[in-house]
Structure formats: structure tokens, C-alpha cells
Design a protein around this motif. Structure first.
Motif, PDB file in Angstrom:
ATOM      1  N   CYS A 585       0.820  -1.219   0.000  1.00 18.65           N
ATOM      2  CA  CYS A 585       0.000   0.000   0.000  1.00 18.65           C
ATOM      3  C   CYS A 585       0.850   1.263   0.000  1.00 18.65           C
ATOM      4  CB  CYS A 585      -0.942  -0.004   1.205  1.00 18.65           C
ATOM      5  SG  CYS A 585      -2.134  -1.350   1.191  1.00 18.65           S
ATOM      6  N   THR A 586       2.055   1.174  -0.572  1.00 23.56           N
ATOM      7  CA  THR A 586       2.919   2.340  -0.722  1.00 23.56           C
ATOM      8  C   THR A 586       3.122   2.606  -2.206  1.00 23.56           C
ATOM      9  OG1 THR A 586       5.045   1.179  -0.859  1.00 23.56           O
ATOM     10  CG2 THR A 586       4.138   1.543   1.350  1.00 23.56           C
ATOM     11  N   ILE A 587       3.803   3.709  -2.527  1.00 26.54           N
ATOM     12  CA  ILE A 587       4.027   4.026  -3.939  1.00 26.54           C
ATOM     13  C   ILE A 587       5.193   3.242  -4.526  1.00 26.54           C
ATOM     14  CG2 ILE A 587       3.022   6.325  -3.801  1.00 26.54           C
ATOM     15  CD1 ILE A 587       5.823   7.469  -3.590  1.00 26.54           C
ATOM     16  N   LYS A 588       5.872   2.445  -3.718  1.00 23.24           N
ATOM     17  CA  LYS A 588       6.958   1.616  -4.243  1.00 23.24           C
ATOM     18  C   LYS A 588       6.376   0.478  -5.076  1.00 23.24           C
ATOM     19  CE  LYS A 588      10.639   2.574  -0.952  1.00 23.24           C
ATOM     20  NZ  LYS A 588      11.727   1.989  -0.141  1.00 23.24           N
ATOM     21  N   HIS A 589       7.071   0.109  -6.144  1.00 22.02           N
ATOM     22  CA  HIS A 589       6.531  -0.860  -7.101  1.00 22.02           C
ATOM     23  C   HIS A 589       7.240  -2.213  -7.117  1.00 22.02           C
ATOM     24  CE1 HIS A 589       4.012   2.243  -8.914  1.00 22.02           C
ATOM     25  NE2 HIS A 589       5.049   3.033  -8.828  1.00 22.02           N
ATOM     26  N   GLU A 590       8.372  -2.295  -6.424  1.00 22.84           N
ATOM     27  CA  GLU A 590       9.156  -3.526  -6.513  1.00 22.84           C
ATOM     28  C   GLU A 590       8.342  -4.754  -6.107  1.00 22.84           C
ATOM     29  OE1 GLU A 590      10.025  -0.778  -5.068  1.00 22.84           O
ATOM     30  OE2 GLU A 590      12.009  -0.136  -5.730  1.00 22.84           O
ATOM     31  N   GLY A 591       7.644  -4.661  -4.993  1.00 24.32           N
ATOM     32  CA  GLY A 591       6.842  -5.789  -4.514  1.00 24.32           C
ATOM     33  C   GLY A 591       5.766  -6.191  -5.501  1.00 24.32           C
ATOM     34  N   HIS A 592       5.142  -5.208  -6.145  1.00 29.06           N
ATOM     35  CA  HIS A 592       4.085  -5.499  -7.113  1.00 29.06           C
ATOM     36  C   HIS A 592       4.656  -6.159  -8.372  1.00 29.06           C
ATOM     37  CE1 HIS A 592       0.882  -3.416  -4.926  1.00 29.06           C
ATOM     38  NE2 HIS A 592       1.812  -2.554  -4.588  1.00 29.06           N
ATOM     39  N   ALA A 593       5.849  -5.715  -8.766  1.00 32.54           N
ATOM     40  CA  ALA A 593       6.480  -6.321  -9.942  1.00 32.54           C
ATOM     41  C   ALA A 593       6.795  -7.794  -9.680  1.00 32.54           C
ATOM     42  CB  ALA A 593       7.760  -5.561 -10.289  1.00 32.54           C
ATOM     43  N   GLN A 594       7.309  -8.099  -8.493  1.00 33.16           N
ATOM     44  CA  GLN A 594       7.629  -9.484  -8.149  1.00 33.16           C
ATOM     45  C   GLN A 594       6.364 -10.317  -7.989  1.00 33.16           C
ATOM     46  OE1 GLN A 594      10.727 -10.650  -8.292  1.00 33.16           O
ATOM     47  NE2 GLN A 594      11.299  -8.550  -8.858  1.00 33.16           N
ATOM     48  N   CYS A 595       5.334  -9.712  -7.412  1.00 27.60           N
ATOM     49  CA  CYS A 595       4.063 -10.417  -7.227  1.00 27.60           C
ATOM     50  C   CYS A 595       3.436 -10.761  -8.579  1.00 27.60           C
ATOM     51  CB  CYS A 595       3.107  -9.561  -6.395  1.00 27.60           C
ATOM     52  SG  CYS A 595       1.555 -10.377  -5.968  1.00 27.60           S
ATOM     53  N   LEU A 596       3.539  -9.835  -9.538  1.00 26.70           N
ATOM     54  CA  LEU A 596       2.984 -10.096 -10.867  1.00 26.70           C
ATOM     55  C   LEU A 596       3.711 -11.263 -11.533  1.00 26.70           C
ATOM     56  CD1 LEU A 596       1.006  -9.296 -13.086  1.00 26.70           C
ATOM     57  CD2 LEU A 596       2.706  -7.670 -13.927  1.00 26.70           C
ATOM     58  N   LYS A 597       5.008 -11.367 -11.310  1.00 26.50           N
ATOM     59  CA  LYS A 597       5.764 -12.495 -11.861  1.00 26.50           C
ATOM     60  C   LYS A 597       5.254 -13.824 -11.293  1.00 26.50           C
ATOM     61  CE  LYS A 597      10.048  -9.907 -12.663  1.00 26.50           C
ATOM     62  NZ  LYS A 597      11.474  -9.740 -12.253  1.00 26.50           N
ATOM     63  N   LEU A 598       4.900 -13.826 -10.007  1.00 21.75           N
ATOM     64  CA  LEU A 598       4.358 -15.040  -9.385  1.00 21.75           C
ATOM     65  C   LEU A 598       2.986 -15.386  -9.968  1.00 21.75           C
ATOM     66  CD1 LEU A 598       5.334 -14.434  -5.633  1.00 21.75           C
ATOM     67  CD2 LEU A 598       6.446 -15.954  -7.284  1.00 21.75           C
ATOM     68  N   ILE A 599       2.208 -14.356 -10.278  1.00 26.24           N
ATOM     69  CA  ILE A 599       0.896 -14.583 -10.902  1.00 26.24           C
ATOM     70  C   ILE A 599       1.082 -15.212 -12.282  1.00 26.24           C
ATOM     71  CG2 ILE A 599      -1.147 -13.445 -11.861  1.00 26.24           C
ATOM     72  CD1 ILE A 599      -0.879 -11.342  -9.644  1.00 26.24           C
ATOM     73  N   GLN A 600       1.995 -14.653 -13.054  1.00 26.19           N
ATOM     74  CA  GLN A 600       2.240 -15.168 -14.406  1.00 26.19           C
ATOM     75  C   GLN A 600       2.780 -16.594 -14.373  1.00 26.19           C
ATOM     76  OE1 GLN A 600       4.809 -11.951 -15.563  1.00 26.19           O
ATOM     77  NE2 GLN A 600       3.178 -10.827 -16.597  1.00 26.19           N
ATOM     78  N   LYS A 601       3.602 -16.880 -13.381  1.00 29.18           N
ATOM     79  CA  LYS A 601       4.127 -18.238 -13.229  1.00 29.18           C
ATOM     80  C   LYS A 601       3.014 -19.210 -12.856  1.00 29.18           C
ATOM     81  CE  LYS A 601       7.631 -20.910 -10.716  1.00 29.18           C
ATOM     82  NZ  LYS A 601       8.702 -20.864  -9.673  1.00 29.18           N
ATOM     83  N   ALA A 602       2.138 -18.793 -11.935  1.00 29.68           N
ATOM     84  CA  ALA A 602       1.023 -19.652 -11.517  1.00 29.68           C
ATOM     85  C   ALA A 602       0.054 -19.899 -12.666  1.00 29.68           C
ATOM     86  CB  ALA A 602       0.288 -19.007 -10.334  1.00 29.68           C
ATOM     87  N   MET A 603      -0.035 -18.931 -13.583  1.00 27.61           N
ATOM     88  CA  MET A 603      -0.923 -19.080 -14.734  1.00 27.61           C
ATOM     89  C   MET A 603      -0.463 -20.222 -15.635  1.00 27.61           C
ATOM     90  SD  MET A 603      -3.712 -17.688 -15.865  1.00 27.61           S
ATOM     91  CE  MET A 603      -4.678 -17.646 -17.390  1.00 27.61           C
ATOM     92  N   GLU A 604       0.819 -20.563 -15.552  1.00 31.03           N
ATOM     93  CA  GLU A 604       1.363 -21.653 -16.366  1.00 31.03           C
ATOM     94  C   GLU A 604       1.194 -23.017 -15.696  1.00 31.03           C
ATOM     95  OE1 GLU A 604       2.466 -21.109 -19.391  1.00 31.03           O
ATOM     96  OE2 GLU A 604       2.036 -18.966 -19.124  1.00 31.03           O
ATOM     97  N   ASP A 605       0.734 -23.014 -14.441  1.00 24.66           N
ATOM     98  CA  ASP A 605       0.532 -24.253 -13.685  1.00 24.66           C
ATOM     99  C   ASP A 605      -0.876 -24.782 -13.975  1.00 24.66           C
ATOM    100  OD1 ASP A 605      -0.090 -26.175 -11.668  1.00 24.66           O
ATOM    101  OD2 ASP A 605       1.416 -25.303 -10.335  1.00 24.66           O
ATOM    102  N   ALA A 606      -0.967 -25.954 -14.551  1.00 29.63           N
ATOM    103  CA  ALA A 606      -2.270 -26.508 -14.967  1.00 29.63           C
ATOM    104  C   ALA A 606      -3.235 -26.661 -13.797  1.00 29.63           C
ATOM    105  CB  ALA A 606      -2.060 -27.863 -15.650  1.00 29.63           C
ATOM    106  N   GLU A 607      -2.714 -26.993 -12.624  1.00 23.00           N
ATOM    107  CA  GLU A 607      -3.581 -27.184 -11.461  1.00 23.00           C
ATOM    108  C   GLU A 607      -4.112 -25.852 -10.934  1.00 23.00           C
ATOM    109  OE1 GLU A 607      -1.776 -29.484  -8.418  1.00 23.00           O
ATOM    110  OE2 GLU A 607      -1.446 -31.255  -9.673  1.00 23.00           O
ATOM    111  N   LYS A 608      -3.295 -24.824 -10.989  1.00 20.68           N
ATOM    112  CA  LYS A 608      -3.686 -23.527 -10.435  1.00 20.68           C
ATOM    113  C   LYS A 608      -4.425 -22.647 -11.447  1.00 20.68           C
ATOM    114  CE  LYS A 608       0.124 -23.309  -7.104  1.00 20.68           C
ATOM    115  NZ  LYS A 608       1.318 -22.545  -6.658  1.00 20.68           N
TER     116      LYS A 608
END
Length: 684
Positions: A585-608
Motif C-alpha cells: 500500500c505504498t508508492i513503491k513498485h518492486e513488490g508489485h512487480a515481483q508479485c505479478l511475476k508469481l501470478i504469471q508463473k502460476a498461470m502456467e501451472d495446470a492445477e492452479k
């Protein structure tokens, strides 16, 4: 155990044992009587019957019985009621104790035990007196007021804000009685859904920020295409459409003008009768629309013409201490006149408002020769070297926009550009883009990539930063810097060979731009990330406006639109990536960039994938309704989508969902063509 097996101190006397048996019998009988009472008395009620029901604020209001249940699971609250004048979402199942009707005589009160009575008194004594919020009340509103132990119909004459009237701030006149019976009363003698208890931690509410019941009734609309992970999403565009349908026969209008250095925006909104309950919906909608137009085009002042009370309410909202204080304080900086305060002027006639005016800007679209380019985003610096349209070098370098030292920013940008420069034999021109407002003379008038630089330092070292960079890097070569969203639109015009293009970059936040039918810019600032898309009163706030607003695009059409849903979408993320963790909940973006990478990775997981895809479907719903909203002010035939959120099959799913929204809700815009970009296009 027999009494004889206990010590003398453990034995109970015969009298005590009889008392215990008596108390147990009494409690059992009372519980049975209560159950019997509920079933018997509920049978006296019928669907459609009028009565008074207790709302969540503890007060009783007119209501209608919509259902009576005999099911065992409903025995504690067997009656469903609908509060008169409110939506179905306020319906509630209530116990008989929260209903008042002639067919429901009160049961005899249970005799309180002495100890319980003493505890209750002590607790009441220790409790802090309740404080009430009267801000939703207005002159002319009807409520119930107590006199001589009974409640009577009354009308609000005034609501005082003076401290001397804190305990009795509402002046009322009893219906049918002369003014000699007028009284100043407090919440202890008033009944109205518009009087609510203040939360202990609640700070003073900015003027115009509360959505009144009338506004909720007219503006909150459930979308046909639901957002799977955001069930409370209430698109602004649907609320506006519903309002305009309800107000189509209104004879009064509110008009406003938003003048700026090179143009002026105008709007005319039908409004409900001044002083009526629905007029609060008019002023609320007008506030959101004015905010939207300010962030589309900028404004040095606001000029209003219309019903006096509505104009007065909007003027208060667009003042320091009002709901739009953030805009009031930001616009002087956005317009490059920080020394000139934003003002609101009410005029008598619409003829006194300046005419609408735009100043389109023509931009070159060639990439011949040796050119350097940069794009300054909230997460990284993108640098490109191009020779005769061929990309020789392209790189993204992360940086910290929250650093308060402008020298850090200058050095970081220059270091990245020098590496790109080394790939070219010479530099013929430099082009760049950045979030915020860039003047025609390439000055960083107001850029939110320098959010923590003090105002005086910003003026001295940031305003001319682009011109200093270009001169230090390549001397007197042509330079052009524009808003990052505009770059997307212009590049799209070059790629598809067509105008009327909306460019949307879904990166750290939403970057937006538009090119007209001739492929030129409108001269607007297009800071779409500050525009409100969601009217849900519980929509998320954002760190850029420091909690001033809810439902603005920052939290919907960029990384945060996806990352705030990561945990809900079944993505395994660290605790600090789970919204609303303070780190998210801050204006820093690093955490959001890393979180988005985890989302994209999970999207490639057939179970998830079946659960994770709902994240992209939800963001697609946001995008579809946002485009429907943007179409009022922009003639959109093509949309170019860029940014990390749009990558991969998740991005494709997002676009498919947005198209579905347009087909179902906005068939007049279903012909909009969507475009995405390859790596070469994004670099150029």
C-alpha cells in the motif's frame, strides 16, 4: 456425590439447592416461552404488512414485510423486511425484538438478576458517550423527533456545525405545529437513517465525500459481466447511465467550465430539484465527473452555473478540506503555476462560462537517422537506440522513484542513456516520455515519478531536467518529451495506419493517451490513472492520493489491479505480497512487480490455472467498463494495449473478457479493434 461425601464448606444448604433448581427451571421455561413467542407472534405478520424495523444504526424506520419463515434455522430472526425507499441490498432478516407493530405486543421483560444489573450499570458508566455524524442531513429532510415521550414527524430546519451545538445540532419543526415549538435536538431524540454513530478512529470526513442514500440508490449498479474476484465492483459508467435515465425529465441543469492555458472543457448535467433528496446524487455525480475531466485535460479553475445549493455543495467539495482537496492542491502544479491557487467561481449565467476549446498538437512519427529514446516509468527506465528505424539496443533498468534527491534521478537516467548512446555512431535527436505533465517546451511541469522531491527543489532541479540531460548527452540536438500514454497512442497510429486510437499502458499504473482521426494529440494531459472507475463505497484507496479517493484507476488497470487479487486467485505469495499488507500500500513498485511475476508463473501451472485465470478475467472486466467510460470523451475506434499485465495467455484472456463486456453492456462500441505489440514495436 452424596452430600455427606463433601466437606462442610463444599456442601450446599437445602435452601441453596432449591434456589438452583428454581433458577434452572425458570431459565428453561423462559427459553421455551421465547421460542413459542417467536413462532406465535410471527404468524401475526403477513407479506406486504407495514411496520417499523430497526436498522444497523440502532434506529427504527418504516419497512415492509417481504417474508416470514418457520424454518428452524430462522427461529432467531424469522422476519425479512424491506426498508421503504431503499434498495434490496438493505433487506434484512430480523428478530421480533427489532420490529414494531400493533400486531406484535411486547413480551414481559425478564427480571434482571441483581449481579447482572450491577454489571450493566458499571459497564454503561465506563462506556464512552457515542458521537454522531449528522453530515448526511440537510434542510428540508423529514425525520422523527421526540416530544413528551413520543416520536412525531418533523422537518429539518438547520444543521449546526458550531461546537456550542455539538449535543443538539439539529433544529426541527414538528409537522403541523407553529415555529414556537421548534427545537434544537440531538441524536438521543431523533430517528433518521441519515444519522450514524461515528467510529472511534474515524477522522473528520471531507465535505462531499459521503455517498448519500439517494446517491447510492441512483448510482450503484451491478454489472452484467461480474468481476469474479471483486463482487463489489460498481462501474462508474453504469451509475452515470442509470442517473441520466432517471434525470431525463429534469428541467434544471448544472453547467461547468474547466479553463486551462491552451483550452477549456465544458459539460452540462441534468440535476434534480435543488434541496431535494435526489439533488445529493446530482452533486455527488457532478463531483466525480469534474474530477474525471480535470485529470483528462487539467484545469486552472472551476466555474459553475446552476442551482444555488448544488453549486455551493460542489464549491465546498473542491476546496481545501473538501472531498477533492487532492485535485485542488495538485492542479496548480499540473498547470505549471504552483504559485496560483486553484479557485472555484459560481456565475449567474451559462453565457459567462468560457467556450469549449482544444489545441491539437502535431507530433513527428519518423524514426530515421540515429536516435536515442527513453521512457521513465514508475518501476524502471527504458532506453532505446534506433538507427533508421532499426532497434540496435533496448534495455529496462529498475530504479527507485521514491528517492527524494533529484540528483539520484538525473544520474540514473543519464547512466542508462549513455550505454544506449554508445551503440550509435552519433545522436541526431532525442525523444522521451514520462508519467505526468510535460510542457510544450519539454519541461517536467508535474511528474509523479518524482513524488518525494520537495516543491522548492522540484522547481529548481526537476522542471528543466530533460533539457539539461539532452544538452549534457548530445549538445544542441532536437528534443521532444511527451506523456508516456501519448507515446503509446502515436506509436499505434504508426503501426496500424489509422487514427482515433486510445493507447493504454498497463504497467506500474495505467498510462493513457489518445490520437485523433488525423493522428495528432488533443493537447490533454490524459492522466487516466487518477480517474474513478469504481463507485463501490468500499473500493480500495491508493497511495498516490494518500487515501483521498476510492476506486481510481491506479488500483484497477495496472500491476496493482492484478496484485491486489493474487491471494484471492490462489497464487502462493509471501505474506508481504498479500493485499492489503502495508508493503503493498505504498508508492513503491518492486513488490508489485515481483508479485505479478508469481501470478504469471502460476498461470502456467495446470492445477492452479482455473483459479488464477479469474485474476485476468477480473482485470478484463475492469478494462471493458473503463473503455465504455472513456468513450464518452474519446472517439475510440482502436485500442493499443501495452504493459506487463497484458503479457502471455493471461493478457489474452483479459482482452477477451474486455471485448465481452463491450458486446454485452456497450453494443454501440463493440466494433472497437484491440491491438497488442511485439517486442520490436514496444522498443520503437
Amino acid at each position: 456425590l452424596k452430600p455427606t461425601s463433601l466437606s462442610s464448606s463444599q456442601r450446599r444448604s437445602a435452601k441453596e439447592r432449591r434456589q438452583l433448581r428454581s433458577d434452572a427451571t425458570y431459565l428453561f421455561e423462559q427459553s421455551q416461552l421465547r421460542v413459542l413467542y417467536c413462532y406465535t407472534m410471527a404468524e401475526n405478520l403477513s407479506i406486504g404488512m407495514k411496520l417499523h424495523a430497526q436498522y444497523t444504526d440502532g434506529e427504527f424506520y418504516p419497512a415492509e414485510v417481504v417474508a416470514v419463515s418457520k424454518a428452524a434455522k430462522r427461529k432467531s430472526a424469522p422476519v425479512k423486511v424491506h426498508f421503504a425507499g431503499y434498495g434490496d441490498d438493505s433487506d434484512a432478516w430480523l428478530p421480533l425484538g427489532k420490529l414494531k407493530s400493533k400486531v406484535l405486543p411486547k413480551p414481559k421483560a425478564e427480571k434482571a438478576q441483581p449481579k447482572a444489573k450491577a454489571k450493566a450499570k458499571a459497564k454503561a458508566k465506563a462506556e464512552k458517550p457515542k458521537e454522531y455524524d449528522y453530515s448526511a442531513l440537510e434542510k428540508g429532510m423529514h425525520l422523527q423527533a421526540e416530544s413528551e415521550g413520543k416520536y412525531w414527524s418533523a422537518e429539518v430546519l438547520a444543521v449546526a456545525k458550531a461546537k456550542a451545538k455539538k449535543s443538539t445540532p439539529v433544529k426541527v419543526r414538528f409537522i403541523g405545529y407553529d415555529k414556537q415549538y421548534d427545537e434544537w435536538l440531538g441524536a438521543d431524540r431523533l430517528r433518521s437513517k441519515h444519522i450514524v454513530v461515528k467510529k472511534e478512529e474515524e477522522e473528520e470526513v471531507p465535505v462531499g465525500s459521503i455517498m448519500s442514500p439517494a446517491a447510492k440508490k441512483l448510482l450503484l449498479v451491478k454489472p452484467k459481466i461480474k468481476a469474479p474476484l471483486d463482487p463489489g465492483f460498481s462501474p462508474f459508467i453504469l451509475g452515470k447511465k442509470k442517473y441520466l435515465e432517471a434525470a431525463k425529465d429534469c428541467e434544471d441543469f448544472l453547467e461547468w467550465a474547466l479553463p486551462r492555458a491552451d483550452g477549456c472543457a465544458r459539460y452540462k448535467l441534468p440535476v434534480f430539484k435543488d434541496g431535494s433528496r435526489d439533488a445529493r446524487a446530482s452533486s455527488y455525480l457532478a463531483g466525480v465527473l469534474i474530477q474525471e475531466m480535470m485529470w483528462q485535460r487539467s484545469a486552472s479553475k472551476l466555474m459553475l452555473c446552476g442551482p444555488p445549493r448544488i453549486c455551493k455543495a460542489i464549491k465546498a467539495a473542491f476546496s481545501v478540506g473538501g472531498a477533492y482537496e487532492f485535485e485542488v492542491k495538485s492542479m496548480p502544479n499540473v498547470c505549471g503555476t504552483p504559485e496560483t491557487p486553484f479557485e472555484v467561481e459560481i456565475v449567474e449565467s451559462a453565457s459567462a462560462l468560457p467556450e469549449e476549446k482544444d489545441t491539437p498538437q502535431v507530433c513527428g512519427k519518423e524514426a530515421n537517422g540515429c536516435r536515442l529514446a527513453f521512457d521513465l516509468g514508475k518501476s524502471d527506465i527504458k532506453t532505446v537506440a534506433v538507427k533508421d528505424g532499426e532497434v540496435l539496443y533496448s534495455k529496462e533498468t529498475e530504479w527507485d522513484v521514491t528517492n527524494p534527491d533529484p540528483q539520484y534521478h538525473y544520474d540514473a537516467i543519464m547512466a542508462a542513456l549513455k550505454i544506449a548512446k554508445d551503440k550509435l555512431p552519433k545522436v541526431d535527436a532525442i525523444g522521451g516520455s514520462a508519467t505526468g505533465t510535460i510542457s510544450g517546451d519539454n519541461e517536467a511541469t508535474w511528474c509523479d515519478i518524482f513524488p518525494n522531491v520537495p516543491p522548492d527543489v522540484y522547481k529548481a532541479k526537476v522542471v528543466d531536467i530533460f533539457k539539461r540531460m539532452a544538452n549534457d548527452l548530445a549538445g544542441e540536438v532536437p528534443l521532444k518529451v511527451i506523456n508516456d500514454g501519448e507515446v503509446t497512442a502515436l506509436a499505434a497510429v504508426q503501426k496500424i495506419g489509422h487514427g482515433n486510437v486510445m493507447g493504454i499502458s498497463m504497467g506500474s499504473s495505467e498510462g493513457g493517451g489518445y490520437a485523433n482521426k488525423d493522428g495528432n494529440l488533443l493537447g490533454w494531459i490524459n492522466e487516466l490513472c487518477y480517474i474513478r472507475l469504481d463507485l463501490n463505497p468500499k473500493a480500495p484507496t491508493d497511495p498516490w492520493t494518500k487515501g483521498s479517493h476510492r476506486g481510481v484507476s491506479h488500483m484497477y488497470l495496472g500491476q496493482r489491479g492484478a496484485t491486489k487479487l493474487a491471494a484471492k486467485g490462489g497464487v502462493d505469495v509471501p505474506a508481504e505480497y498479500k493485499y492489503p499488507h502495508p508493503d503493498m500500500c505504498t508508492i513503491k513498485h518492486e513488490g508489485h512487480a515481483q508479485c505479478l511475476k508469481l501470478i504469471q508463473k502460476a498461470m502456467e501451472d495446470a492445477e492452479k490455472e482455473p483459479k488464477v485465470r479469474q485474476i485476468y478475467e477480473t482485470v478484463g472486466v475492469y478494462l471493458g467498463y473503463a473503455l465504455g467510460q472513456y468513450c464518452e470523451f474519446y472517439n475510440i475506434e482502436h485500442v493499443m494495449i501495452l504493459g506487463r499485465v497484458s503479457k502471455g495467455k493471461g493478457g489474452d484472456l483479459m482482452l477477451d473478457t474486455a471485448k465481452k463486456v463491450l458486446e454485452e453492456e456497450f453494443p454501440e462500441h463493440k466494433g472497437i479493434t484491440f491491438h497488442t505489440a511485439d517486442d520490436h514495436f514496444k522498443a520503437v
